[in-house]
Design a protein around this motif. Structure first.
Motif, PDB file in Angstrom:
ATOM      1  N   SER A  35       0.825  -1.202   0.000  1.00  0.00           N
ATOM      2  CA  SER A  35       0.000   0.000   0.000  1.00  0.00           C
ATOM      3  C   SER A  35       0.860   1.253   0.000  1.00  0.00           C
ATOM      4  O   SER A  35       0.575   2.218  -0.705  1.00  0.00           O
ATOM      5  CB  SER A  35      -0.922   0.019   1.218  1.00  0.00           C
ATOM      6  N   ALA A 126      -8.142   1.645   0.747  1.00  0.00           N
ATOM      7  CA  ALA A 126      -8.183   0.697   1.859  1.00  0.00           C
ATOM      8  C   ALA A 126      -8.672   1.393   3.128  1.00  0.00           C
ATOM      9  O   ALA A 126      -9.436   0.808   3.902  1.00  0.00           O
ATOM     10  CB  ALA A 126      -6.803   0.080   2.073  1.00  0.00           C
ATOM     11  N   VAL A 171      -7.492  -8.959   0.130  1.00  0.00           N
ATOM     12  CA  VAL A 171      -6.745  -7.925  -0.587  1.00  0.00           C
ATOM     13  C   VAL A 171      -5.273  -8.128  -0.262  1.00  0.00           C
ATOM     14  O   VAL A 171      -4.872  -8.099   0.903  1.00  0.00           O
ATOM     15  CB  VAL A 171      -7.212  -6.509  -0.183  1.00  0.00           C
ATOM     16  N   ALA A 174      -3.062  -3.110  -1.935  1.00  0.00           N
ATOM     17  CA  ALA A 174      -4.136  -2.112  -1.912  1.00  0.00           C
ATOM     18  C   ALA A 174      -3.677  -0.779  -2.469  1.00  0.00           C
ATOM     19  O   ALA A 174      -2.485  -0.490  -2.558  1.00  0.00           O
ATOM     20  CB  ALA A 174      -4.621  -1.929  -0.477  1.00  0.00           C
ATOM     21  N   HIS A 184      -7.325  -2.803  -6.218  1.00  0.00           N
ATOM     22  CA  HIS A 184      -6.881  -3.607  -5.081  1.00  0.00           C
ATOM     23  C   HIS A 184      -6.711  -5.023  -5.618  1.00  0.00           C
ATOM     24  O   HIS A 184      -7.669  -5.613  -6.130  1.00  0.00           O
ATOM     25  CB  HIS A 184      -7.914  -3.622  -3.951  1.00  0.00           C
TER      26      HIS A 184
END
Length: 194
Positions: A35, A126, A171, A174, A184
């Motif tokens: 992420s 997210a 996930v 993300a 994602h």
């Protein structure tokens, strides 16, 4: 712009393989690292969701399915969309007879229905998903562009999606920002009610 997406998807694949291939076991640190890396892409995102998926080496099955279903134009549109993108490893989990059947021209509408079940209107990060889950007392029901419900919950620090038919996907990467929304990457193909 293709290189950052390629790196993100490669990191997601490594994170998933580090989990001995068990869906839902991706360590939170790996998901957070993916992420964080993808966050750098968001500010400079100039490719659409369709183009980003097409350029990702671990999303080739999804890219082929999008083309076969005739959804490339939609996923290149203004959106915004949130795409829960099954990895190639996710497609391998689908029985070959089913997977091959979806790719037949006669099954174009069925394939489109399966893929639309992976898309939600709006760009949900997210953090947005986590907030919706918290607001919903532990779960958030998302309406897909195919018109069916998709349930999001938390499993530790990971976001877990449960389809209307009961299968689950985690996930694994993300917040991969694109010009018309966010991707994602998930570790399973979600199956809608047929």
């Amino acid at each position: 712009m293709k290189t950052p997406l390629i790196l993100i998807v490669a990191a997601a694949t490594l994170a998933l393989s580090a989990c001995n291939g068990k869906p839902g076991d991706a360590p939170a640190a790996d998901q957070q690292a993916a992420s964080a890396t993808s966050g750098a892409m968001t500010a400079n995102a100039t490719t659409t969701i369709a183009a980003g998926i097409k350029g990702a080496p671990t999303l080739t099955s999804l890219a082929s399915a999008i083309e076969a279903a005739g959804l490339a134009e939609t996923l290149s549109g203004t959106g915004p969309f949130t795409m829960f993108a099954p990895s190639d490893a996710a497609f391998v989990q689908v029985a070959p007879v089913t997977r091959d059947g979806w790719m037949r021209p006669a099954q174009k509408d069925v394939l489109a229905g399966v893929l639309k079940y992976h898309v939600v209107s709006g760009a949900l990060t997210a953090a947005d998903l986590a907030a919706k889950i918290a607001e919903g007392g532990g779960k958030a029901v998302l309406k897909t562009v195919g018109g069916q419900d998709l349930t999001a919950t938390k499993s530790g620090d990971n976001i877990l999606l449960t389809s209307a038919s009961g299968n689950k996907a985690t996930v694994t990467a993300a917040d991969i920002g694109q010009s018309n929304g966010v991707i994602h990457v998930i570790d399973a193909v979600l199956i809608p009610q047929m």
